[in-house]
Scaffold this motif. Structure first.
Motif, mmCIF file in Angstrom:
data_model
loop_
_atom_site.group_PDB
_atom_site.id
_atom_site.type_symbol
_atom_site.label_atom_id
_atom_site.label_comp_id
_atom_site.label_asym_id
_atom_site.label_seq_id
_atom_site.Cartn_x
_atom_site.Cartn_y
_atom_site.Cartn_z
ATOM 1 N N THR A 13 10.791 55.287 68.952
ATOM 2 C CA THR A 13 11.663 56.317 69.532
ATOM 3 C C THR A 13 13.059 56.231 68.924
ATOM 4 O OG1 THR A 13 10.408 56.130 71.591
ATOM 5 C CG2 THR A 13 12.582 57.177 71.725
ATOM 6 N N VAL A 14 13.583 55.012 68.827
ATOM 7 C CA VAL A 14 14.921 54.825 68.254
ATOM 8 C C VAL A 14 14.912 55.186 66.769
ATOM 9 C CG1 VAL A 14 16.651 53.076 67.625
ATOM 10 C CG2 VAL A 14 15.705 53.138 69.951
ATOM 11 N N ALA A 15 13.875 54.738 66.038
ATOM 12 C CA ALA A 15 13.822 55.003 64.598
ATOM 13 C C ALA A 15 13.823 56.505 64.321
ATOM 14 C CB ALA A 15 12.574 54.351 63.992
ATOM 15 N N LEU A 16 12.993 57.237 65.042
ATOM 16 C CA LEU A 16 12.867 58.678 64.796
ATOM 17 C C LEU A 16 14.142 59.426 65.196
ATOM 18 C CD1 LEU A 16 11.361 61.234 64.071
ATOM 19 C CD2 LEU A 16 10.227 61.156 66.299
ATOM 20 N N ASN A 17 14.676 59.106 66.376
ATOM 21 C CA ASN A 17 15.884 59.827 66.817
ATOM 22 C C ASN A 17 17.096 59.452 65.968
ATOM 23 O OD1 ASN A 17 15.231 61.609 69.252
ATOM 24 N ND2 ASN A 17 14.184 59.689 69.751
ATOM 25 N N LEU A 18 17.135 58.218 65.491
ATOM 26 C CA LEU A 18 18.182 57.821 64.541
ATOM 27 C C LEU A 18 18.057 58.652 63.266
ATOM 28 C CD1 LEU A 18 20.408 55.852 63.475
ATOM 29 C CD2 LEU A 18 18.552 54.313 62.780
ATOM 30 N N ALA A 19 16.831 58.759 62.762
ATOM 31 C CA ALA A 19 16.606 59.524 61.526
ATOM 32 C C ALA A 19 17.076 60.968 61.703
ATOM 33 C CB ALA A 19 15.123 59.482 61.152
ATOM 34 N N ILE A 20 16.717 61.567 62.829
ATOM 35 C CA ILE A 20 17.082 62.977 63.042
ATOM 36 C C ILE A 20 18.594 63.128 63.216
ATOM 37 C CG2 ILE A 20 16.841 64.916 64.645
ATOM 38 C CD1 ILE A 20 13.922 64.012 65.022
ATOM 39 N N SER A 21 19.207 62.209 63.979
ATOM 40 C CA SER A 21 20.670 62.288 64.147
ATOM 41 C C SER A 21 21.387 62.125 62.813
ATOM 42 C CB SER A 21 21.171 61.206 65.109
ATOM 43 O OG SER A 21 20.737 61.464 66.411
ATOM 44 N N LEU A 22 20.898 61.233 61.980
ATOM 45 C CA LEU A 22 21.511 61.037 60.659
ATOM 46 C C LEU A 22 21.394 62.316 59.841
ATOM 47 C CD1 LEU A 22 20.190 57.481 59.691
ATOM 48 C CD2 LEU A 22 22.600 58.114 59.912
ATOM 49 N N GLN A 23 20.231 62.939 59.917
ATOM 50 C CA GLN A 23 20.008 64.181 59.171
ATOM 51 C C GLN A 23 20.988 65.244 59.662
ATOM 52 O OE1 GLN A 23 18.535 67.295 59.966
ATOM 53 N NE2 GLN A 23 18.254 67.960 57.843
ATOM 54 N N GLN A 24 21.227 65.251 60.976
ATOM 55 C CA GLN A 24 22.167 66.239 61.528
ATOM 56 C C GLN A 24 23.608 65.957 61.108
ATOM 57 O OE1 GLN A 24 21.145 65.998 65.664
ATOM 58 N NE2 GLN A 24 19.477 67.473 65.462
ATOM 59 N N GLN A 25 23.878 64.705 60.742
ATOM 60 C CA GLN A 25 25.214 64.370 60.229
ATOM 61 C C GLN A 25 25.346 64.732 58.749
ATOM 62 O OE1 GLN A 25 27.783 62.905 62.070
ATOM 63 N NE2 GLN A 25 26.426 63.271 63.812
ATOM 64 N N GLY A 26 24.282 65.267 58.173
ATOM 65 C CA GLY A 26 24.355 65.726 56.788
ATOM 66 C C GLY A 26 23.771 64.757 55.768
ATOM 67 N N PHE A 27 23.127 63.695 56.253
ATOM 68 C CA PHE A 27 22.535 62.737 55.319
ATOM 69 C C PHE A 27 21.103 63.124 54.968
ATOM 70 C CE2 PHE A 27 25.764 60.197 57.559
ATOM 71 C CZ PHE A 27 26.493 59.763 56.465
ATOM 72 N N LYS A 28 20.655 62.650 53.794
ATOM 73 C CA LYS A 28 19.258 62.832 53.414
ATOM 74 C C LYS A 28 18.484 61.619 53.902
ATOM 75 C CE LYS A 28 20.549 65.000 49.080
ATOM 76 N NZ LYS A 28 21.543 64.033 48.604
ATOM 77 N N VAL A 29 17.420 61.868 54.651
ATOM 78 C CA VAL A 29 16.774 60.781 55.382
ATOM 79 C C VAL A 29 15.257 60.776 55.185
ATOM 80 C CG1 VAL A 29 16.556 59.673 57.645
ATOM 81 C CG2 VAL A 29 18.573 61.058 57.142
ATOM 82 N N GLY A 30 14.712 59.580 55.014
ATOM 83 C CA GLY A 30 13.269 59.392 54.980
ATOM 84 C C GLY A 30 12.857 58.450 56.100
ATOM 85 N N LEU A 31 11.588 58.518 56.476
ATOM 86 C CA LEU A 31 11.080 57.662 57.549
ATOM 87 C C LEU A 31 9.746 57.086 57.104
ATOM 88 C CD1 LEU A 31 11.443 56.673 60.455
ATOM 89 C CD2 LEU A 31 10.589 58.853 61.253
ATOM 90 N N LEU A 32 9.690 55.763 57.027
ATOM 91 C CA LEU A 32 8.461 55.090 56.613
ATOM 92 C C LEU A 32 7.874 54.391 57.834
ATOM 93 C CD1 LEU A 32 8.100 52.890 53.403
ATOM 94 C CD2 LEU A 32 6.950 52.339 55.538
ATOM 95 N N ASP A 33 6.736 54.880 58.277
ATOM 96 C CA ASP A 33 6.090 54.316 59.463
ATOM 97 C C ASP A 33 5.320 53.073 59.029
ATOM 98 O OD1 ASP A 33 4.744 53.748 61.764
ATOM 99 O OD2 ASP A 33 3.869 55.749 62.028
ATOM 100 N N ALA A 34 5.956 51.913 59.198
ATOM 101 C CA ALA A 34 5.352 50.659 58.742
ATOM 102 C C ALA A 34 4.498 50.020 59.827
ATOM 103 C CB ALA A 34 6.444 49.688 58.281
ATOM 104 N N ASP A 35 4.324 50.716 60.950
ATOM 105 C CA ASP A 35 3.450 50.180 61.995
ATOM 106 C C ASP A 35 2.020 50.582 61.670
ATOM 107 O OD1 ASP A 35 2.105 49.305 64.173
ATOM 108 O OD2 ASP A 35 3.580 50.016 65.640
ATOM 109 N N LEU A 36 1.322 49.711 60.947
ATOM 110 C CA LEU A 36 -0.026 50.032 60.499
ATOM 111 C C LEU A 36 -1.058 49.765 61.586
ATOM 112 C CD1 LEU A 36 0.142 48.474 56.905
ATOM 113 C CD2 LEU A 36 0.873 50.744 57.664
ATOM 114 N N TYR A 37 -0.653 49.033 62.621
ATOM 115 C CA TYR A 37 -1.584 48.763 63.733
ATOM 116 C C TYR A 37 -1.660 49.977 64.657
ATOM 117 C CZ TYR A 37 -0.327 44.037 62.226
ATOM 118 O OH TYR A 37 -0.068 42.924 61.490
#
Ligand SMILES: Nc1ncnc2c1ncn2[C@@H]1O[C@H](COP(=O)(O)OP(=O)(O)OP(=O)(O)O)[C@@H](O)[C@H]1O
Ligand SMILES: [Mg+2]
Length: 359
Positions: free
Chosen positions: A108-132
């Motif tokens: 939840t924190v990772a995704l909302n952080l990513a979206i907030s960063l994008q809204q601040q004008g940054f280019k953002v990627g998200l790598l879901d490393a939870d393989l389980y």
């Protein structure tokens, strides 16, 4: 006339004293040419081998002139480009979101952080490393989606899926949901490496990695694969969560791992019912985030309340940060502003992280 092969043989007597390899067979020699009595070639030297130039010149002349006294030897020296110390030079900051305990809200924190960063004008990627238990397909509303595979230099590469302006890759995009997979150490590491090497990540300011809980094979592979700018630790206010979070934090602080802790996010800090906006019910106790911050000598990036909208947003694939009218979005925005400052502080004061070498 000089004999091509004879000259090469003579040059095999020119040896790097440190490695005892000769300049012909070690592959550092290029553009080799013999024209009449003139021998010329280029030697590629590591930046630390500047002191070998004179030695190579002297030895090459000595060796060739012992057979062909009329020969002229010309060596051109070129500095070897240093191998990039990161597999993703187009990504400015690689951030891991980690925790000790499961279910505290990393994804939840990772995704909302990513979206907030994008809204601040940054280019953002998200790598879901939870393989389980990859969460991103559900949390981003991308269930059943498959990444495009493109052949680049004859090798198949994955194109991250874009949603909310975030470029995302997840094992959930590659496996059928009902495919019960039991992945073990080496397989896990292989997939993480594919997410790094075989994925066409665009230019990014931030690549956020959502980790599984704890300190297992996946965390280990990550620190051996890519230099992390830093880690964000997520905890709940509970004391048991703090003890576990501290273990996770300490793994990143191990001297040979040495990944900076950017800060702590305390999630589920309190619950405020919509009808009683002034009440804060501390369902999971309090003080966990602050305590962890002190123990880890780091900063508290934010406290996120427990709200219906965060939970519903996660389940429905509509994260609150993508809906700025939701009051919970403000908490994530404040957290994100603190996060940006923490990354800048880190980059201004500390060297680039090195990947952990496996011996
Ligand atoms: N602040 C919050 N308010 C309400 N619900 C939340 C909040 N944070 C997380 N949740 C919910 O709690 C559940 C667990 O959250 P999440 O999946 O983000 O945790 P996690 O640490 O990534 O879990 P795991 O260890 O399984 O990966 C999810 O259903 C999520 O929607
Ligand atoms: Mg998760």
């Amino acid at each position: 006339m000089l004999d091509n092969n004879k000259v090469l043989d003579l040059l095999r007597q020119v040896v790097n004293p440190n490695t005892t390899k000769n300049i012909v067979d070690s592959g550092i020699m290029h553009d080799y040419q013999v024209r009449e009595h003139r021998v010329s070639f280029t030697l590629l030297l590591h930046p630390s081998e500047d002191n070998l130039k004179m030695l190579y010149l002297a030895k090459a002349e000595e060796s060739i002139k012992s057979v062909y006294p009329e020969a002229e030897v010309l060596i051109n020296f070129r500095k070897e480009q240093q191998a990039p110390s990161t597999p993703l030079p187009q990504v400015k900051n690689v951030i891991a979101v980690a925790s000790g305990k499961g279910g505290v809200g990393k994804s939840t924190v990772a995704l909302n952080l990513a979206i907030s960063l994008q809204q601040q004008g940054f280019k953002v990627g998200l790598l879901d490393a939870d393989l389980y238990g990859p969460s991103m397909p559900t949390m981003m509303g991308l269930r059943g989606k498959r990444p495009e595979i493109r052949k680049i230099a004859d090798k198949p590469k994955m194109i991250p899926i874009e949603q909310f302006g975030i470029h995302t890759i997840s094992l959930g995009f590659l496996l059928e949901e009902e495919q019960a997979v039991v992945l073990r150490g080496p397989r896990l590491g292989g997939i993480i490496k594919q997410f790094v090497y075989d994925t066409v990540w665009p230019d990014l300011d931030y690549l956020i990695m959502d980790l599984p809980p704890g300190t297992g094979d996946i965390q280990l592979t990550i620190v051996q694969t890519i230099p992390l700018t830093g880690v964000v630790i997520v905890t709940t206010p509970q004391q048991v969560a703090v003890a576990d979070a501290l273990k996770a934090m300490n793994m990143f602080l191990l001297p040979n791992v040495n990944v900076p802790i950017l800060g702590v996010v305390e999630n589920m800090s309190w619950f405020t019912p919509v009808e009683l906006p002034d009440h804060k019910y501390k369902l999971f106790g309090e003080g966990g985030g602050e305590k962890l911050t002190k123990l880890g000598e780091t900063v508290l990036l934010g406290q996120i309340p427990l709200t219906m909208s965060v939970r519903e947003g996660g389940d429905a694939g509509l994260p609150v940060a993508s809906r700025p009218d939701d009051p919970a979005a403000d908490y994530f925005k404040d957290m994100t502003l603190q996060f940006i400052q923490a990354v800048n502080r880190r980059n201004n004061t500390q060297d680039q992280t090195k990947i952990v070498k496996v011996s």
